[in-house]
Every structure is written in structure tokens, then in C-alpha cells.
Design a protein around this motif. Structure first.
Motif, PDB file in Angstrom:
ATOM      1  N   ALA A  55       0.822  -1.209   0.000  1.00 41.22           N
ATOM      2  CA  ALA A  55       0.000   0.000   0.000  1.00 41.22           C
ATOM      3  C   ALA A  55       0.853   1.254   0.000  1.00 41.22           C
ATOM      4  O   ALA A  55       0.582   2.205  -0.742  1.00 41.22           O
ATOM      5  CB  ALA A  55      -0.928  -0.015   1.216  1.00 41.22           C
ATOM      6  N   LEU A  56       1.876   1.271   0.843  1.00 34.40           N
ATOM      7  CA  LEU A  56       2.709   2.476   0.935  1.00 34.40           C
ATOM      8  C   LEU A  56       3.485   2.707  -0.363  1.00 34.40           C
ATOM      9  O   LEU A  56       3.750   3.851  -0.732  1.00 34.40           O
ATOM     10  CB  LEU A  56       3.665   2.360   2.123  1.00 34.40           C
ATOM     11  N   ALA A  57       3.851   1.619  -1.053  1.00 29.21           N
ATOM     12  CA  ALA A  57       4.528   1.772  -2.349  1.00 29.21           C
ATOM     13  C   ALA A  57       3.587   2.409  -3.361  1.00 29.21           C
ATOM     14  O   ALA A  57       3.992   3.257  -4.164  1.00 29.21           O
ATOM     15  CB  ALA A  57       5.009   0.411  -2.848  1.00 29.21           C
ATOM     16  N   ASP A  58       2.306   1.993  -3.336  1.00 28.68           N
ATOM     17  CA  ASP A  58       1.317   2.592  -4.239  1.00 28.68           C
ATOM     18  C   ASP A  58       1.148   4.079  -3.967  1.00 28.68           C
ATOM     19  O   ASP A  58       1.093   4.894  -4.890  1.00 28.68           O
ATOM     20  CB  ASP A  58      -0.041   1.891  -4.069  1.00 28.68           C
ATOM     21  N   ILE A  59       1.052   4.434  -2.678  1.00 32.29           N
ATOM     22  CA  ILE A  59       0.886   5.844  -2.329  1.00 32.29           C
ATOM     23  C   ILE A  59       2.113   6.647  -2.729  1.00 32.29           C
ATOM     24  O   ILE A  59       2.006   7.747  -3.278  1.00 32.29           O
ATOM     25  CB  ILE A  59       0.616   5.992  -0.813  1.00 32.29           C
ATOM     26  N   GLY A  60       3.296   6.080  -2.481  1.00 35.29           N
ATOM     27  CA  GLY A  60       4.522   6.783  -2.834  1.00 35.29           C
ATOM     28  C   GLY A  60       4.665   6.997  -4.328  1.00 35.29           C
ATOM     29  O   GLY A  60       5.127   8.054  -4.779  1.00 35.29           O
TER      30      GLY A  60
ATOM     31  N   THR B 147      -7.203   8.443  -2.451  1.00 32.98           N
ATOM     32  CA  THR B 147      -5.878   7.889  -2.743  1.00 32.98           C
ATOM     33  C   THR B 147      -5.476   6.841  -1.719  1.00 32.98           C
ATOM     34  O   THR B 147      -4.991   5.756  -2.085  1.00 32.98           O
ATOM     35  CB  THR B 147      -4.826   9.017  -2.782  1.00 32.98           C
ATOM     36  N   VAL B 148      -5.658   7.127  -0.430  1.00 30.99           N
ATOM     37  CA  VAL B 148      -5.275   6.145   0.586  1.00 30.99           C
ATOM     38  C   VAL B 148      -6.230   4.952   0.588  1.00 30.99           C
ATOM     39  O   VAL B 148      -5.812   3.815   0.841  1.00 30.99           O
ATOM     40  CB  VAL B 148      -5.185   6.773   1.996  1.00 30.99           C
TER      41      VAL B 148
ATOM     42  N   LEU C 273      -6.142  -5.681   8.136  1.00 34.74           N
ATOM     43  CA  LEU C 273      -4.994  -4.875   8.549  1.00 34.74           C
ATOM     44  C   LEU C 273      -4.690  -3.761   7.556  1.00 34.74           C
ATOM     45  O   LEU C 273      -4.130  -2.730   7.932  1.00 34.74           O
ATOM     46  CB  LEU C 273      -3.777  -5.778   8.750  1.00 34.74           C
ATOM     47  N   MET C 274      -5.049  -3.953   6.290  1.00 37.66           N
ATOM     48  CA  MET C 274      -4.871  -2.872   5.325  1.00 37.66           C
ATOM     49  C   MET C 274      -5.863  -1.736   5.587  1.00 37.66           C
ATOM     50  O   MET C 274      -5.540  -0.562   5.386  1.00 37.66           O
ATOM     51  CB  MET C 274      -5.048  -3.399   3.891  1.00 37.66           C
ATOM     52  N   ILE C 275      -7.057  -2.086   6.041  1.00 37.29           N
ATOM     53  CA  ILE C 275      -8.001  -1.044   6.468  1.00 37.29           C
ATOM     54  C   ILE C 275      -7.436  -0.318   7.680  1.00 37.29           C
ATOM     55  O   ILE C 275      -7.614   0.894   7.853  1.00 37.29           O
ATOM     56  CB  ILE C 275      -9.386  -1.659   6.772  1.00 37.29           C
ATOM     57  N   GLY C 276      -6.701  -1.065   8.517  1.00 38.17           N
ATOM     58  CA  GLY C 276      -6.053  -0.462   9.674  1.00 38.17           C
ATOM     59  C   GLY C 276      -5.035   0.598   9.307  1.00 38.17           C
ATOM     60  O   GLY C 276      -4.743   1.494  10.118  1.00 38.17           O
ATOM     61  N   LEU C 277      -4.501   0.540   8.097  1.00 39.18           N
ATOM     62  CA  LEU C 277      -3.564   1.576   7.642  1.00 39.18           C
ATOM     63  C   LEU C 277      -4.239   2.936   7.491  1.00 39.18           C
ATOM     64  O   LEU C 277      -3.565   3.957   7.377  1.00 39.18           O
ATOM     65  CB  LEU C 277      -2.943   1.166   6.299  1.00 39.18           C
TER      66      LEU C 277
ATOM     67  N   MET D 191      -0.393   4.200   8.933  1.00 39.14           N
ATOM     68  CA  MET D 191       0.786   4.602   8.167  1.00 39.14           C
ATOM     69  C   MET D 191       0.415   5.280   6.844  1.00 39.14           C
ATOM     70  O   MET D 191       1.094   6.203   6.401  1.00 39.14           O
ATOM     71  CB  MET D 191       1.683   3.391   7.901  1.00 39.14           C
ATOM     72  N   SER D 192      -0.672   4.827   6.216  1.00 40.41           N
ATOM     73  CA  SER D 192      -1.102   5.453   4.964  1.00 40.41           C
ATOM     74  C   SER D 192      -1.515   6.905   5.199  1.00 40.41           C
ATOM     75  O   SER D 192      -1.254   7.783   4.367  1.00 40.41           O
ATOM     76  CB  SER D 192      -2.263   4.674   4.346  1.00 40.41           C
ATOM     77  N   LEU D 193      -2.180   7.152   6.326  1.00 41.89           N
ATOM     78  CA  LEU D 193      -2.592   8.522   6.660  1.00 41.89           C
ATOM     79  C   LEU D 193      -1.380   9.433   6.795  1.00 41.89           C
ATOM     80  O   LEU D 193      -1.355  10.547   6.260  1.00 41.89           O
ATOM     81  CB  LEU D 193      -3.394   8.536   7.962  1.00 41.89           C
TER      82      LEU D 193
END
Length: 425
Positions: free
Chosen positions: A109-114, A138-139, A364-368, A375-377
Motif C-alpha cells: 500500500a505504501l509503495a502505491d501511495i509513494g 488515494t489512501v 490490517l490494510m483497512i487499519g492503515l 501509516m497510509s494517513l
């Protein structure tokens, strides 16, 4: 012993120490105070990293960094814009669809956001979307990445829960498509209700064809990966290696935009990200070992099976638990700590291991997206320079399709099990 362990962990977490330090230090203190050999700390931590599936983690991170340095994301975004045309809310729909395509390359997920975050948000802002909406979408769309193969969290879950990584990766395909559809339906509804802007892209057949040819090498990457997994030609580690080779090939010889500086930058990014992930893996394994020593997995199994023997009821209970855990624990740490405790109990109750793996990771991805450890936030606040409260306000409407998708995947095992059964016979 477990109570002392958890208490020390919570104290360290409240003090603001990094999650990996909290896990490793709390476990080490308990090991020393219980009179166990100090060598156990090094032995258990290092043994957790001696896993061939984990080799895929740095390779997928490196491949995503290389493709990002190549400029593939910009080509993909422009092509999908042309495909959607000038419908209302088109750029928002494009953001979701591009996240699906890029998830077949990045695995995180963080790679996608980055890679996509700045492009997606800038395009939406330029079209007149509110910044909160752009950041929230986006997140939310980035949660697709860790469900669709290749997925770093799924590979780590498979190594911990002793499930076939190939089957579990394939099991994520239909749930990821469902999640994509749910998000796109939500945007379609918001487009009508709120009158979201129309895209101003000019759609000309010649321009579309040209952009398709330019984007084709990038579009072939997910097909190459999934085809290799389904055919049995590659395992997860081999797929990761092939992805790196493919990214280098198209970056150097086709797009001709990948420079030595870009490769070195991708390597630096890979080393930093891998060190962070594997540090958490090692310390979480030590933490989980102490819990196992105190027979916590067996106690939790007995507790859960005592509450109900209905697989769906148990899955719903675990959903609630994981949604709460996702608010306070980093996703990989949560997988490493909780999966060995929960998986045996639910498998014994009749929950399919593949369905459980997808439900676990999706939770857990929703937890991001949830504070305080979302972490996504935090990553999107860095990209947009927005206060986190505005980002949270923007993401709130998208919890509806995310949680609905989670419920459907939990209630219908076939969404996760049908494709692996068909393709891996």
C-alpha cells in the motif's frame, strides 16, 4: 509471563518508541527475567529471517522503485484517463483503476501511495476536486495493492501461517477486484450526488493508440507475474526476481529513462524499506515466541472455540479484533504476532486457510487508514502537507465500500477459494 510481556510492550509503545523496539525490548526483558539464555534473543530473531519466501520482499520493493523511477506511473495514469473519457468523476475512477494496475507490480500500500499519490492528488485538484476527497480516495485505493498479487503482506502471512504462498496470492485476485468495484461504485454515487467534475482530457483514437503502445510494457508486467504464478513456472521468490529483471529491461532498453542514478536511488530506497520491514519481522518473531512459550495460542484457541463453533461467527469476531489491532499495531507486526495465535483456532473450526489469510490481510490494510498508527494517513500528509484531521475527514466516506468488501469476503468463502482451486489443480 504473557501479562508482563504485554504490559511492558504497552508502556514502551506509550513512551513513543518505534514498534520494532517495543516488540524486541519487551520480549528481551521477559526472557532475561525468566532466566532463559540470552542467546535465545539472537537465535530466534535470526531464525525468523531464514525464510526463502521473505526474499521476495526486498525484490518486490526494488522492482516497484525501479518502475517508479522509469516514469511508468505517469504513462499508466494518462492512458486510463483516455479510456474513461469525460464522464463525471472520471479522474477519481482513474485513480482507483490505476491503483489496481500498479498493485500488480508493487505489492504494498505504501509503495502505491509513494508512486501514485502525488500524481493522483494533483490531477484531481487540477480538475476541481476538494483536497480532502483526493487524499481520502488515494489512501483508500491503496488498500487494493496488498490484496492483489504480488502482495508483500500476503507473502509474510503465508510464511507465518504455513499456507501456500502461491495459492494465497491467487486467492487475493477476486477480493481485490471486488474492492476495486466497490470503490468505483462509491465514486459513481458521489459523482451524481455531489456533482463531481468531469475530466477535460481529449480523447482521440490516434492519441489513445499511441499512449497504449507506450504503456504496453508496464501493462504486461502484472500479466507476466500472475501468469507465472498460475502456471507454476515461478514461485513467489522467483516471480519477484523476474519482476526486477523485467523492470530493469523496460527501463533501460524500452523507455530508456532509467539511469544509473535512478537505479542507485531505487537500491537505496529498497535497503531502507527492507531494513525496516525485516527489523519488525525479527523482533515480532521473538515477541510471538515468548507468547507461544506461555501457551497463549492454545489458550486463545480454546477461548474462541468455546465462544462458537460457527466459522462465520468466529470470522466476524476476528474481524472486530483485527480492526482494533490495526489501529495500534503496524500491519506486518500484527501479522507476525497474531496470525500464529488466531490461524490454528479458526482453521480447526472449519475456516478455509486461504479465506482466513485474505480476511486477515484486508483487515490490517483497512487499519492503515485508522489512527493512531495509520501509516497510509501519515504518508499522505507528507505528500500533501495537509493536517491529518483533514485527511481523516476525506477518507471517512470510503470506509463504507472497504468494510462492505470485508464483510462480503468474510461471508462468502468461495471468493477467496474458488480461483486457487481452479488454477492450481
Amino acid at each position: 509471563m504473557s501479562i508482563v510481556l504485554v504490559a511492558i510492550f504497552i508502556v514502551l509503545l506509550v513512551m513513543g518508541l518505534p514498534i520494532a523496539v517495543c516488540l524486541g525490548l519487551s520480549a528481551s526483558i521477559v526472557i532475561v527475567t525468566q532466566g532463559l539464555p540470552v542467546s535465545v534473543v539472537a537465535q530466534r530473531s535470526l531464525n525468523s529471517l531464514d525464510s526463502s519466501p521473505l526474499l521476495a520482499v526486498p525484490l518486490f520493493i526494488f522492482a516497484a522503485a525501479l518502475l517508479n523511477a522509469t516514469g511508468v506511473t505517469t504513462h499508466l495514469f494518462e492512458l486510463v484517463r483516455m479510456m474513461f473519457g469525460r464522464i463525471r468523476g472520471a479522474v477519481a475512477q482513474v485513480s482507483i483503476f490505476v491503483s489496481l494496475i500498479f498493485s500488480g507490480i508493487s505489492g504494498a500500500a505504501l509503495a502505491d501511495i509513494g508512486a501514485l499519490g502525488a500524481i493522483q492528488i494533483n490531477q484531481m485538484k487540477a480538475q476541481g476536486y476538494k483536497e480532502e476527497f483526493a487524499a481520502g480516495l488515494t489512501v483508500a485505493a491503496a488498500t487494493i495493492g496488498p490484496i492483489f498479487p504480488p502482495s508483500i503482506p500476503i507473502i509474510i502471512y503465508a510464511s507465518v501461517a504455513n499456507v501456500s504462498a502461491v495459492k494465497l496470492l491467487i486467492a487475493g485476485i477476486i477480493p481485490a477486484l471486488l474492492l476495486t468495484a466497490m470503490l468505483m461504485i462509491q465514486v459513481g454515487i458521489l459523482a451524481k450526488v455531489k456533482g463531481l467534475p468531469r475530466d477535460d482530457v481529449r480523447v482521440e483514437p490516434r492519441a489513445v493508440a499511441r499512449k497504449f503502445v507506450i504503456s504496453l510494457p508496464a501493462l504486461l508486467a502484472p500479466a507476466l507475474l500472475i501468469g507465472g504464478l498460475i502456471s507454476g513456472l515461478f514461485g513467489p521468490t522467483e516471480v519477484a526476481g523476474v519482476t526486477v529483471a523485467y523492470a530493469l529491461f523496460i527501463g533501460i532498453f524500452i523507455y530508456r529513462s532509467l539511469t544509473v542514478r535512478g537505479i542507485l536511488g531505487a537500491l537505496r530506497e529498497t535497503v531502507e524499506a527492507t531494513a525496516n520491514i525485516l527489523y519488525v519481522v525479527a523482533t515480532a518473531a521473538l515477541f510471538a515466541w515468548v507468547l507461544t512459550l506461555d501457551q497463549v495460542p492454545m489458550k486463545v484457541s480454546g477461548l474462541l472455540l468455546g465462544l462458537s463453533d460457527n466459522p462465520l461467527v468466529l470470522l466476524l469476531l476476528v474481524n472486530v479484533l483485527l480492526l482494533v489491532v490495526g489501529m495500534v499495531l503496524e500491519s506486518i507486526a500484527a501479522i507476525l504476532i497474531i496470525a500464529p495465535i488466531i490461524a490454528p483456532a479458526l482453521t480447526a473450526a472449519g475456516v478455509d486457510p486461504l479465506q482466513l489469510g485474505i480476511v486477515f490481510v484486508l483487515n490490517l490494510m483497512i487499519g492503515l487508514l485508522t489512527p493512531p498508527v495509520g501509516m497510509s494517513l501519515y504518508m499522505i500528509t507528507i505528500i500533501t502537507k495537509m493536517p491529518i484531521n483533514r485527511v481523516i475527514a476525506g477518507v471517512m466516506p470510503f470506509f463504507i465500500p472497504l468494510l462492505l468488501s470485508l464483510f462480503v469476503v468474510s461471508a462468502i468463502p468461495g471468493l477467496s477459494t474458488w480461483l486457487p482451486e481452479i488454477l492450481t489443480k
